[in-house]
Motif scaffolding. Sequence first.
Motif, PDB file in Angstrom:
ATOM      1  N   ARG A   1       6.338  84.134 -10.949  1.00 19.95           N
ATOM      2  CA  ARG A   1       5.295  83.146 -11.313  1.00 19.95           C
ATOM      3  C   ARG A   1       5.859  81.836 -11.823  1.00 19.95           C
TER       4      ARG A   1
ATOM      5  N   ASP B   1       0.817  80.466  -4.165  1.00 16.61           N
ATOM      6  CA  ASP B   1      -0.222  80.346  -5.774  1.00 16.61           C
ATOM      7  C   ASP B   1       0.922  80.439  -6.570  1.00 16.61           C
TER       8      ASP B   1
ATOM      9  N   SER C   1       2.980  77.023  -9.566  1.00 17.15           N
ATOM     10  CA  SER C   1       1.812  76.248  -9.100  1.00 17.15           C
ATOM     11  C   SER C   1       1.362  75.502  -9.983  1.00 17.15           C
TER      12      SER C   1
ATOM     13  N   MET D   1      -4.584  77.341  -6.076  1.00 16.88           N
ATOM     14  CA  MET D   1      -4.515  78.310  -6.689  1.00 16.88           C
ATOM     15  C   MET D   1      -5.911  78.719  -7.931  1.00 16.88           C
TER      16      MET D   1
ATOM     17  N   THR E   1      -8.580  79.934  -5.160  1.00 14.88           N
ATOM     18  CA  THR E   1      -7.504  81.546  -4.768  1.00 14.88           C
ATOM     19  C   THR E   1      -8.163  82.545  -6.419  1.00 14.88           C
ATOM     20  N   ARG E   2      -8.346  82.155  -6.754  1.00 14.82           N
ATOM     21  CA  ARG E   2      -8.740  82.770  -7.710  1.00 14.82           C
ATOM     22  C   ARG E   2      -9.957  83.382  -7.928  1.00 14.82           C
TER      23      ARG E   2
ATOM     24  N   ARG F   1     -11.061  85.561  -5.197  1.00 17.45           N
ATOM     25  CA  ARG F   1     -10.843  86.974  -5.472  1.00 17.45           C
ATOM     26  C   ARG F   1     -11.441  88.013  -6.878  1.00 17.45           C
TER      27      ARG F   1
END
Lengths: 579, 224
Positions: A411, A443, A446, B60, B63-64, B67
């Motif tokens: 990440r 993702d 990011s 991002m 998506t978080r 989900r």
Amino acid sequence: MLRAWSLVAVIALPGATQAAPASHPVSAAASSAPASGAVISAPTVPDPASFKAMDKPSDDGSAMRVEWARPAREAEGIAYVVEIAESPNDFKSGKFKSKVVKPSPPDEGDLYRTDISPASDKFFPPPESPPLTAERLKELAAEKVITGGELARAQAIMESMQRAQSKPGDQSRPAAESKPGTQSSPGSASEPSAELPREDKDWFGRLREYVHNRDWLKSFATAENRALTDGQLSRALAALESEYRERNTAGDRAEQDWLHRLMAFLKEKDQSEQKDRIAAINSRTWYVRLAVMKGDKKFYVGEGGQPAIRSARAKANYFNWAKLNNLLFSLIFCAIVFAFIEVAKRRRNLFLRKIAGLEAVDEAIGRSTEMDRPVFFVHGLGGMGDLATIASVNILARVARRTAEHDSRVRVMNVDPIVTAVSQEVVQQAYTEAGRPDAYNPDDVSLVASDQFSYVAAVSGIMVREQPGAIFLLGSFYAESLLLAETGASTGAIQIAGTDAYTQLPFFITTCDYTLIGEELYAASAYLSREPRLLGSLRGQDVGKAFLMIVMIVGSLVLTVAAVFGANLDWLRRIFSAN
Amino acid sequence: MFLKRLTIPLIIVFVLGLLAFVQDYVPHPLAGEFREEMTSWSRIIGGFALFLGAYSLLHMHVTRIRRKTAGWGYSVFVFIGAAFMIVVGLHNEGLGPLQDIEGGTTWFDWGYDNIVVPCGGTIFSILAFFMASAAFRTFRARNLGAALLLIAAVIVMFGRVPISETVGQWVFGSSAVFPKLTDAIMDYPNLAAKRGIMLGISLGAISQSMRILFGIERSYLGGD
């Protein structure tokens, strides 16, 4: 051999007359200096032969240099005065400007040097718009730009200001510095008096700005400067007037907005033209003369019974000779690095000192994989123009490749959009090269914030929630270094940090398992790649460091010995001095 | 394809890198103009990248939320905060976007001054506690090096507070003992170490620049 000194001398400098050798004749010359007193002895003024004017070497063409030798005896309480004029005749008519140079201590050398930028404010800057005068106000009233009532009000304010200025014993107002082209004239308006009612002061300020902007806009629609058409000028002046008269209808506001955009454009254009005007002034031939000043008396360095006049013009130079040593050292260092790259290509087992932090990279990634936790990579706050960030992106490529090979997850949290875009590309490529392009998740790389402490909050939160197995803090860090490293330490992750910000290194050393100090960060990518060409450059870097260490030790010893024996090794200092 | 992906970027890096190197030695105004031009280009590219960054951030968080991953509720706040600032910024007290407002406070300013700045200050203030905990962990005399570090740190910290002058006066008869000792530690061993690190950094930076300039290091382009 005694030089035939000739200088303008009007009064003896204290402590100099008695020591004057009889063989040093001096002569008086016509000048603007006050004439009175006895003849000065020669050794107290600079030798005319040493008085020179020239282009300032290694500069951008904005300055010329004047230099002269320290006189044999420098009297107490003197100062040197360099006078500059556009032509030799201007000295006689008093149209010159002066620069005062205070004497330096004798141990600072026997040569005086002073640099003069003729176009600077102290000398001959490009003309500015004239101040608002009573005459100008009458002209504006005649042109019907202002009304008769406004004229009367402005005149009354200006009279009040003049009264305040001429009030005896008024120390509150500093004397206005004389500027060429802006000599104070009777009735000119500087700052409104403090005694005036606030309403009058505000109105007069607006009037002055209005007149200034009006004249400024008109200067863009002259025969020489056709930046504005007559139609545009009329529209702009109408909008300017509506702003001055505080008209506030929707139509007026729209026109005023248009005017502001136009003025912003013209201002940028004017700044660019101002640069050209300054360059044109600096590049003219300027004339200088030199005097020694004691109190308000001047003693000119002279030749043939006249003050000596030198001339020079400033030129833009193509090489900064003061940086020659820097360039040579850079080139030598580059040659060493290239030589070792060649050596590394032939000798595969080139020895490199071990860097513990980099040896632990595989261990950290392996541990994350075993614990089924992600690997965190934090770039810090630097942008792509920052060398530390470039180095960290290079390391990211290696780390991402190994993470992909271990079937683990990396990440990357960024604060800069460009670094985010580059990191996404780098990580995606690393996953592709590892044969697992499907495992790449955009993702995971990011932008999490664009502000320092928002970034800290975001990264710390993600660390606490996701409990990474390994954290890489590599790049350019500021106050957020300890906040991130302490939070990371609290998660129990292996932390490998590295930065070139030496102020943040102590924080990383105290909180991280391994720290890459300074150049180890730059070396990391090459070290991890094990590619001969990259390793060769690291060896070259180490040799360069050894060379610097030797230079510092030997140089310190030599200069210490030279100081003990009184030897002058300034040339040695100059070789290694940074410019 | 290969030419596009690697060769052209490498040529751009080499040419512009070399020009940037040369302009440092050229005082001529042309060099300054080149630098300004490059800075302008950098800003323009940065402007485009801002959209990529915003897309990355919002994607991002979407998506978080979708989900329902751990802490997805915080992502909702990202949208609330962003929406608030965007709306009040565009509304701009009724004047519309990009219009100057002379004097007064807008809702946008209010959001920045009363939410963003205090939150940033709060995070920054945590640093004091983290510094204390890091110092507590580090300053343990486990070996000779750690002991020296501990002694130096105590002297420097003590020498920086006014009470050190009183103690110095009382014990040694001079109030300047501890401040001078502190200055000596900071000016000699500390400065020497700092300069050593800086020299290493400079050489490392030159070496890395060369590797990038001559295309030896290409990891930043996404590949070996």
